[in-house]
Scaffold this motif. Sequence first.
Motif, mmCIF file in Angstrom:
data_model
loop_
_atom_site.group_PDB
_atom_site.id
_atom_site.type_symbol
_atom_site.label_atom_id
_atom_site.label_comp_id
_atom_site.label_asym_id
_atom_site.label_seq_id
_atom_site.Cartn_x
_atom_site.Cartn_y
_atom_site.Cartn_z
ATOM 1 N N GLU A 82 0.801 -1.227 0.000
ATOM 2 C CA GLU A 82 0.000 0.000 0.000
ATOM 3 C C GLU A 82 0.832 1.273 0.000
ATOM 4 O OE1 GLU A 82 -2.692 -0.220 3.284
ATOM 5 O OE2 GLU A 82 -4.016 -1.664 2.280
ATOM 6 N N ARG A 83 2.006 1.247 0.638
ATOM 7 C CA ARG A 83 2.836 2.449 0.736
ATOM 8 C C ARG A 83 4.307 2.082 0.551
ATOM 9 N NH1 ARG A 83 -0.076 5.651 5.835
ATOM 10 N NH2 ARG A 83 -2.133 5.763 4.902
ATOM 11 N N PRO A 84 4.663 1.656 -0.632
ATOM 12 C CA PRO A 84 6.034 1.183 -0.884
ATOM 13 C C PRO A 84 7.100 2.264 -0.766
ATOM 14 C CG PRO A 84 4.802 1.369 -2.934
ATOM 15 C CD PRO A 84 3.807 1.562 -1.828
ATOM 16 N N GLU A 85 6.659 3.525 -0.723
ATOM 17 C CA GLU A 85 7.634 4.614 -0.619
ATOM 18 C C GLU A 85 8.163 4.800 0.803
ATOM 19 O OE1 GLU A 85 3.745 6.311 0.624
ATOM 20 O OE2 GLU A 85 4.410 4.960 -0.971
ATOM 21 N N ARG A 86 7.570 4.151 1.786
ATOM 22 C CA ARG A 86 8.010 4.302 3.167
ATOM 23 C C ARG A 86 9.410 3.723 3.369
ATOM 24 N NH1 ARG A 86 2.779 3.528 7.258
ATOM 25 N NH2 ARG A 86 1.974 5.641 6.908
ATOM 26 N N PRO A 87 10.107 4.160 4.424
ATOM 27 C CA PRO A 87 11.529 3.805 4.591
ATOM 28 C C PRO A 87 11.838 2.311 4.567
ATOM 29 C CG PRO A 87 10.945 5.583 6.074
ATOM 30 C CD PRO A 87 9.669 5.137 5.449
ATOM 31 N N ILE A 88 11.036 1.474 5.236
ATOM 32 C CA ILE A 88 11.364 0.045 5.302
ATOM 33 C C ILE A 88 11.087 -0.672 3.982
ATOM 34 C CG2 ILE A 88 10.875 -2.147 6.459
ATOM 35 C CD1 ILE A 88 10.378 -0.560 9.027
ATOM 36 N N PRO A 89 9.879 -0.581 3.411
ATOM 37 C CA PRO A 89 9.649 -1.291 2.145
ATOM 38 C C PRO A 89 10.483 -0.766 0.984
ATOM 39 C CG PRO A 89 7.749 0.062 2.706
ATOM 40 C CD PRO A 89 8.635 0.037 3.913
ATOM 41 N N SER A 90 10.884 0.511 1.059
ATOM 42 C CA SER A 90 11.713 1.067 -0.005
ATOM 43 C C SER A 90 13.171 0.630 0.106
ATOM 44 C CB SER A 90 11.643 2.601 0.025
ATOM 45 O OG SER A 90 12.256 3.118 1.197
ATOM 46 N N GLY A 91 13.528 -0.001 1.225
ATOM 47 C CA GLY A 91 14.889 -0.494 1.407
ATOM 48 C C GLY A 91 15.859 0.520 1.977
ATOM 49 N N ARG A 92 15.384 1.714 2.306
ATOM 50 C CA ARG A 92 16.286 2.737 2.843
ATOM 51 C C ARG A 92 16.658 2.471 4.299
ATOM 52 N NH1 ARG A 92 13.319 7.761 2.604
ATOM 53 N NH2 ARG A 92 11.437 6.499 2.378
ATOM 54 N N VAL A 93 15.798 1.717 5.018
ATOM 55 C CA VAL A 93 16.073 1.310 6.396
ATOM 56 C C VAL A 93 15.697 -0.160 6.522
ATOM 57 C CG1 VAL A 93 15.494 1.637 8.822
ATOM 58 C CG2 VAL A 93 15.579 3.623 7.305
ATOM 59 N N SER A 94 16.577 -0.954 7.114
ATOM 60 C CA SER A 94 16.241 -2.365 7.293
ATOM 61 C C SER A 94 15.233 -2.520 8.428
ATOM 62 C CB SER A 94 17.495 -3.182 7.598
ATOM 63 O OG SER A 94 17.956 -2.913 8.908
ATOM 64 N N LYS A 95 14.446 -3.573 8.357
ATOM 65 C CA LYS A 95 13.453 -3.830 9.384
ATOM 66 C C LYS A 95 14.111 -4.046 10.746
ATOM 67 C CE LYS A 95 9.429 -6.794 10.274
ATOM 68 N NZ LYS A 95 8.602 -7.905 9.732
ATOM 69 N N ALA A 96 15.233 -4.743 10.775
ATOM 70 C CA ALA A 96 15.941 -5.000 12.033
ATOM 71 C C ALA A 96 16.463 -3.706 12.645
ATOM 72 C CB ALA A 96 17.086 -5.978 11.800
ATOM 73 N N SER A 97 17.037 -2.841 11.830
ATOM 74 C CA SER A 97 17.562 -1.569 12.334
ATOM 75 C C SER A 97 16.439 -0.690 12.882
ATOM 76 C CB SER A 97 18.296 -0.823 11.222
ATOM 77 O OG SER A 97 19.433 -1.540 10.788
ATOM 78 N N ALA A 98 15.316 -0.685 12.172
ATOM 79 C CA ALA A 98 14.168 0.097 12.631
ATOM 80 C C ALA A 98 13.648 -0.425 13.961
ATOM 81 C CB ALA A 98 13.062 0.061 11.576
ATOM 82 N N ALA A 99 13.637 -1.735 14.127
ATOM 83 C CA ALA A 99 13.164 -2.336 15.375
ATOM 84 C C ALA A 99 14.075 -1.962 16.544
ATOM 85 C CB ALA A 99 13.077 -3.855 15.223
ATOM 86 N N TRP A 100 15.382 -2.024 16.316
ATOM 87 C CA TRP A 100 16.318 -1.652 17.376
ATOM 88 C C TRP A 100 16.183 -0.174 17.737
ATOM 89 C CZ3 TRP A 100 18.719 -3.995 21.030
ATOM 90 C CH2 TRP A 100 19.101 -5.333 20.883
ATOM 91 N N MET A 101 16.059 0.672 16.734
ATOM 92 C CA MET A 101 15.895 2.097 17.005
ATOM 93 C C MET A 101 14.628 2.343 17.815
ATOM 94 S SD MET A 101 15.323 5.330 14.409
ATOM 95 C CE MET A 101 13.583 4.908 14.186
ATOM 96 N N SER A 102 13.551 1.655 17.448
ATOM 97 C CA SER A 102 12.275 1.825 18.146
ATOM 98 C C SER A 102 12.401 1.415 19.605
ATOM 99 C CB SER A 102 11.192 0.992 17.458
ATOM 100 O OG SER A 102 11.070 1.337 16.094
ATOM 101 N N PHE A 103 13.040 0.274 19.843
ATOM 102 C CA PHE A 103 13.216 -0.218 21.218
ATOM 103 C C PHE A 103 14.039 0.764 22.047
ATOM 104 C CE2 PHE A 103 16.047 -2.441 24.199
ATOM 105 C CZ PHE A 103 15.104 -2.921 25.101
ATOM 106 N N LEU A 104 15.131 1.259 21.486
ATOM 107 C CA LEU A 104 16.000 2.176 22.220
ATOM 108 C C LEU A 104 15.302 3.495 22.518
ATOM 109 C CD1 LEU A 104 19.395 1.511 20.389
ATOM 110 C CD2 LEU A 104 18.740 0.789 22.700
ATOM 111 N N LEU A 105 14.457 3.952 21.595
ATOM 112 C CA LEU A 105 13.704 5.185 21.836
ATOM 113 C C LEU A 105 12.705 4.999 22.975
ATOM 114 C CD1 LEU A 105 13.089 6.408 18.179
ATOM 115 C CD2 LEU A 105 14.336 7.661 19.969
ATOM 116 N N LEU A 106 12.021 3.867 22.997
ATOM 117 C CA LEU A 106 11.081 3.595 24.089
ATOM 118 C C LEU A 106 11.825 3.494 25.423
ATOM 119 C CD1 LEU A 106 8.678 0.977 22.448
ATOM 120 C CD2 LEU A 106 8.224 3.395 22.896
ATOM 121 N N LEU A 107 12.988 2.856 25.398
ATOM 122 C CA LEU A 107 13.803 2.762 26.609
ATOM 123 C C LEU A 107 14.226 4.141 27.084
ATOM 124 C CD1 LEU A 107 15.249 0.911 28.641
ATOM 125 C CD2 LEU A 107 17.211 0.865 27.060
#
Length: 304
Positions: A82-107
């Motif tokens: 539905e939104r291939p231009e977003r950072p993860i589906p477009s390949g500009r950010v890996s899913k794993a890196s995004a997950a780690w960033m999200s966890f660290l921000l919540l922490l």
Amino acid sequence: MGSSRLFAYLQLTRPANVVTALADIWAGFAVAGAWAFIALDLGSDQHEYLLHLAWLSLSTIGLYAGGVAFNDVFDAELDAVERPERPIPSGRVSKASAAWMSFLLLLLGVVSAAQVNMVSAVIALSVALLAVLYDYWGKHQHILGPINMGLCRTGNLLLGITVVPELLQKFWPLGFIPLVFVAAITMISRGEVHGKNKVALYAGLLMYVLVILSIGSMPLLHDTSIWEVLPFLALLSYMVFPPLIKAIRTQDPKLIGKSVKAAVISLIIVNSSIAAAFAGWKIGIIVLLLLPISLWLAKKFAVT
């Protein structure tokens, strides 16, 4: 990290939305009466409250940014369609890196709140858990999803009040205001991709009216004038009702998206109205100063 990659990571955090979360904290400070200590030259007390404001502001930045980034992590497969231009589906950010960033921000959000007091830490942890619950499960629930999302904002407003934790017992019902407003936005946003959700649009309209009437009644309960609040409520009405009425008439997904964007940004006005109701128009203006910042960021980064 290159500038384009940094921009992609920032896209995940929805910077314009993060600014609206700051408004929750600042409004909570007004409810707790903490702005009075900052405004007055009270030496160590003034410094302490300024420090608490900084820590809780940093906390909400981490909580909100981490929460919305996790949303893209869980939605990666759907966004690829539905939104291939977003950072993860477009390949500009890996899913794993995004997950780690999200966890660290919540922490970061929880640890920052803990610098104020343990009540703040517990509220921040609750917001973090509610955000992840919504990202993974809540957004797929027809009724519980909007409530789940609204509770995140409720926790955020209460997080601001925890600067004086004993006041939570008195003012926790204020959490229903962001709960209802955000639940309305969440309901309306479900038509952003495909349209055709007139019932949800009308329900959202009624919920917006309920929020405005609730804030308008606050001066009757507190030592403030209705005239200090009315200009903020007029601005809020101007922001949310015209785009929503257009969306109701046309059922156009693009107009629904514009309505959602306007309502998300208007969370700042909701908070400035609450601040004015508790602490007067000058504090309301201080919170409202976040609005042009959010509007500017909304031109650079997606809101929804």
